[in-house]
Design a protein around this motif. Structure first.
Motif, PDB file in Angstrom:
ATOM      1  N   ILE A 141      19.886  16.733 -49.679  1.00 44.42           N
ATOM      2  CA  ILE A 141      20.812  17.622 -48.980  1.00 44.42           C
ATOM      3  C   ILE A 141      20.762  19.064 -49.475  1.00 44.42           C
ATOM      4  N   SER A 142      20.239  19.275 -50.689  1.00 43.26           N
ATOM      5  CA  SER A 142      20.107  20.628 -51.264  1.00 43.26           C
ATOM      6  C   SER A 142      21.377  21.470 -51.070  1.00 43.26           C
ATOM      7  N   PRO A 143      22.492  21.062 -51.657  1.00 42.95           N
ATOM      8  CA  PRO A 143      23.745  21.797 -51.448  1.00 42.95           C
ATOM      9  C   PRO A 143      23.763  23.158 -52.130  1.00 42.95           C
ATOM     10  N   ASN A 144      24.467  24.086 -51.539  1.00 40.92           N
ATOM     11  CA  ASN A 144      24.645  25.417 -52.117  1.00 40.92           C
ATOM     12  C   ASN A 144      25.966  25.533 -52.873  1.00 40.92           C
ATOM     13  N   LEU A 145      26.841  24.571 -52.661  1.00 42.31           N
ATOM     14  CA  LEU A 145      28.162  24.594 -53.288  1.00 42.31           C
ATOM     15  C   LEU A 145      28.642  23.152 -53.444  1.00 42.31           C
ATOM     16  N   CYS A 146      29.277  22.867 -54.576  1.00 42.78           N
ATOM     17  CA  CYS A 146      29.866  21.549 -54.811  1.00 42.78           C
ATOM     18  C   CYS A 146      31.385  21.686 -54.899  1.00 42.78           C
ATOM     19  N   LEU A 147      32.090  20.835 -54.170  1.00 45.54           N
ATOM     20  CA  LEU A 147      33.548  20.738 -54.279  1.00 45.54           C
ATOM     21  C   LEU A 147      33.850  19.427 -55.003  1.00 45.54           C
ATOM     22  N   TRP A 148      34.296  19.519 -56.244  1.00 46.44           N
ATOM     23  CA  TRP A 148      34.545  18.335 -57.060  1.00 46.44           C
ATOM     24  C   TRP A 148      36.047  18.044 -57.042  1.00 46.44           C
ATOM     25  N   THR A 149      36.424  16.972 -56.359  1.00 48.30           N
ATOM     26  CA  THR A 149      37.827  16.760 -56.025  1.00 48.30           C
ATOM     27  C   THR A 149      38.415  15.499 -56.635  1.00 48.30           C
ATOM     28  N   GLU A 150      39.459  15.692 -57.435  1.00 47.69           N
ATOM     29  CA  GLU A 150      40.244  14.583 -57.985  1.00 47.69           C
ATOM     30  C   GLU A 150      39.384  13.530 -58.665  1.00 47.69           C
ATOM     31  N   ASP A 151      38.399  13.972 -59.413  1.00 45.72           N
ATOM     32  CA  ASP A 151      37.556  13.057 -60.174  1.00 45.72           C
ATOM     33  C   ASP A 151      37.350  13.635 -61.566  1.00 45.72           C
ATOM     34  N   SER A 152      36.886  12.783 -62.477  1.00 46.47           N
ATOM     35  CA  SER A 152      36.681  13.197 -63.862  1.00 46.47           C
ATOM     36  C   SER A 152      35.447  14.090 -63.998  1.00 46.47           C
ATOM     37  N   LEU A 153      35.496  14.966 -64.993  1.00 48.59           N
ATOM     38  CA  LEU A 153      34.333  15.811 -65.270  1.00 48.59           C
ATOM     39  C   LEU A 153      33.377  15.131 -66.240  1.00 48.59           C
ATOM     40  N   ASP A 154      33.881  14.153 -66.956  1.00 48.41           N
ATOM     41  CA  ASP A 154      33.078  13.486 -67.985  1.00 48.41           C
ATOM     42  C   ASP A 154      32.360  12.281 -67.396  1.00 48.41           C
ATOM     43  N   THR A 155      31.502  12.531 -66.398  1.00 42.51           N
ATOM     44  CA  THR A 155      30.768  11.459 -65.735  1.00 42.51           C
ATOM     45  C   THR A 155      29.321  11.888 -65.514  1.00 42.51           C
ATOM     46  N   PRO A 156      28.402  10.916 -65.406  1.00 43.20           N
ATOM     47  CA  PRO A 156      27.002  11.252 -65.110  1.00 43.20           C
ATOM     48  C   PRO A 156      26.851  12.000 -63.790  1.00 43.20           C
ATOM     49  N   LEU A 157      27.698  11.699 -62.815  1.00 39.03           N
ATOM     50  CA  LEU A 157      27.597  12.383 -61.528  1.00 39.03           C
ATOM     51  C   LEU A 157      27.882  13.874 -61.670  1.00 39.03           C
ATOM     52  N   PHE A 158      28.922  14.212 -62.394  1.00 36.06           N
ATOM     53  CA  PHE A 158      29.253  15.628 -62.556  1.00 36.06           C
ATOM     54  C   PHE A 158      28.170  16.352 -63.353  1.00 36.06           C
ATOM     55  N   SER A 159      27.560  15.653 -64.294  1.00 34.62           N
ATOM     56  CA  SER A 159      26.528  16.291 -65.128  1.00 34.62           C
ATOM     57  C   SER A 159      25.304  16.705 -64.323  1.00 34.62           C
ATOM     58  N   LEU A 160      25.144  16.150 -63.112  1.00 37.41           N
ATOM     59  CA  LEU A 160      24.018  16.544 -62.266  1.00 37.41           C
ATOM     60  C   LEU A 160      24.107  18.020 -61.864  1.00 37.41           C
ATOM     61  N   ASN A 161      25.290  18.565 -61.942  1.00 37.03           N
ATOM     62  CA  ASN A 161      25.451  19.982 -61.608  1.00 37.03           C
ATOM     63  C   ASN A 161      24.855  20.907 -62.654  1.00 37.03           C
ATOM     64  N   HIS A 162      24.511  20.358 -63.812  1.00 34.79           N
ATOM     65  CA  HIS A 162      23.953  21.195 -64.869  1.00 34.79           C
ATOM     66  C   HIS A 162      22.455  21.432 -64.693  1.00 34.79           C
ATOM     67  N   HIS A 163      21.828  20.627 -63.862  1.00 39.58           N
ATOM     68  CA  HIS A 163      20.369  20.697 -63.747  1.00 39.58           C
ATOM     69  C   HIS A 163      19.887  21.740 -62.747  1.00 39.58           C
ATOM     70  N   VAL A 164      20.794  22.266 -61.950  1.00 41.17           N
ATOM     71  CA  VAL A 164      20.423  23.251 -60.944  1.00 41.17           C
ATOM     72  C   VAL A 164      21.426  24.397 -60.960  1.00 41.17           C
ATOM     73  N   SER A 165      21.038  25.484 -60.345  1.00 42.26           N
ATOM     74  CA  SER A 165      21.943  26.638 -60.249  1.00 42.26           C
ATOM     75  C   SER A 165      22.801  26.471 -59.002  1.00 42.26           C
ATOM     76  N   ARG A 166      23.866  25.696 -59.134  1.00 40.93           N
ATOM     77  CA  ARG A 166      24.756  25.403 -58.010  1.00 40.93           C
ATOM     78  C   ARG A 166      26.194  25.643 -58.438  1.00 40.93           C
ATOM     79  N   PRO A 167      26.911  26.540 -57.796  1.00 41.97           N
ATOM     80  CA  PRO A 167      28.314  26.765 -58.160  1.00 41.97           C
ATOM     81  C   PRO A 167      29.161  25.545 -57.827  1.00 41.97           C
ATOM     82  N   VAL A 168      30.118  25.266 -58.700  1.00 41.19           N
ATOM     83  CA  VAL A 168      31.012  24.121 -58.522  1.00 41.19           C
ATOM     84  C   VAL A 168      32.457  24.619 -58.479  1.00 41.19           C
TER      85      VAL A 168
END
Length: 374
Positions: free
Chosen positions: A73-100
């Protein structure tokens, strides 16, 4: 005037609750209406148990499938809603230059970590975060303690999906209102077979204190009409049917609807509404629909489907939750008092209105942010 979005502007919207999914869906649909070139994909963690046709379920352990999802999907923006930050899914945002953008993130577990961890590891976690929306002022303090600057945090109140109030024939509403002549009206919506007797017996009891009370009964399954006829006959109730008589008359005690097509009419006529299924299956109607149409809400303990919305209603003093079936009749008689109904209806409308503020702000944020990220 708003500038033109990039041709392939795409949002990854992630939520962990049904209410969060509903709210994000509304935000993104509204943003897409304003700017048709905007696309989006909603995801949930597998642990959430959410299964909807337009939602992608991502495994939180072993992130290969999630990585492939994001690559597709190559997103340009991530909306992280009502979920924990300490998860493998959230850590995927560190691998690319994508604003969250965080929306009411779950951070309670992180606040217990050591000071040095929050100053080092957590600040790395927050590096992709361009902004955070929170519900309360107390949440600002918590996020700041994790290292997010105050200038990146905004209080927007609760995130609730809006309600499109069902329409009704205004002339018919006025006509039925004249027939009822200010009689108190109770609407029982989507009552399952197993609750028909409870509702009818509660009506009989409530009538002793709320004289001239009218019950408008909507059955979850229209094949339950025979059971309704049997029990109402046993209780010597004067009944009429939408499918036959069309409207109640001054002598009607129980008026049976013919399905959900006129639900907007019944909510508008009723000062209080019972949410069917809340003492048995938990498969209940959305309480915000009743609140949006000025009807107070009463329900049992089982509200599985729209649990977050019922909690919000109760916290706002806009609904009454009962633990025991036998309390339904006595509580109805109390709530039928005009001042009680008016107060609850006002609070219900406030809950609906509060959610709209957050929705509007997030639509503006998405469109503005996507323009900035050219």
């Amino acid at each position: 005037m708003m500038g033109t979005l990039r041709q392939k502007a795409n949002v990854w919207a992630h939520a962990s609750t049904p209410a969060g999914v509903d709210a994000l869906r509304e935000v993104l649909i509204r943003a897409e209406i304003i700017e048709p070139s905007l696309t989006y994909q909603i995801s949930v963690p597998a642990i959430s148990g959410i299964s909807e046709s337009d939602v992608t379920v991502l495994q939180d352990t072993g992130s290969k499938s999630a990585q492939n999802f994001l690559k597709d999907i190559s997103p340009n923006l991530c909306l992280w809603t009502e979920d924990s930050l300490d998860t493998p899914l959230f850590s995927l945002n560190h691998h690319v230059s994508r604003p969250v953008a965080l929306i009411n993130p779950k951070i309670k577990m992180l606040l217990g970590r050591s000071w040095i961890w929050r100053k080092t590891v957590m600040r790395q976690f927050l590096r992709p975060v361009c902004y955070s929306f929170v519900e309360r002022l107390e949440d600002v303090k918590d996020l700041r303690s994790l290292g997010l600057p105050a200038k990146k945090i905004e209080v927007i109140g609760p995130l609730l999906s809006g309600v499109v109030a069902p329409a009704c024939d205004e002339a018919e509403r006025d006509h039925i209102g004249e027939i009822l002549a200010a009689r108190p009206v109770w609407f029982a919506h989507k009552v399952p077979l197993s609750e028909i007797r409870m509702v009818l017996e509660s009506f009989v009891e409530a009538q002793r204190n709320a004289h001239r009370l009218l019950l408008i009964l909507d059955l979850e399954d229209q094949f339950s009409v025979s059971t309704f006829n049997e029990i109402s006959g046993e209780l010597n109730l004067i009944t009429q049917l939408r499918a036959k008589e069309g409207k109640p008359d001054p002598s009607t005690q129980v008026f049976l609807t013919d399905g959900s097509s006129d639900v907007g009419l019944w909510y508008r006529l009723a000062s209080i509404s019972y949410m069917g299924g809340s003492f048995t299956s938990g498969k209940v109607p959305n309480p915000l629909v009743a609140a949006a149409l000025g009807s107070s809400v009463i329900h049992g303990p089982k509200v599985n489907v729209f649990n977050e919305l019922y909690v919000r209603m109760m916290e706002g003093g806009a609904s009454v939750s009962l633990e025991r079936e036998k309390d339904l009749s006595s509580k109805l008689a109390v709530l039928m008092a005009p001042d009680q109904c008016a107060d609850m209806a006002k609070k219900g409308w406030q809950v609906v209105s509060d959610g709209a503020v957050a929705i509007d702000r997030l639509v503006d944020f998405i469109l503005d942010k996507m323009n900035l990220e050219k």
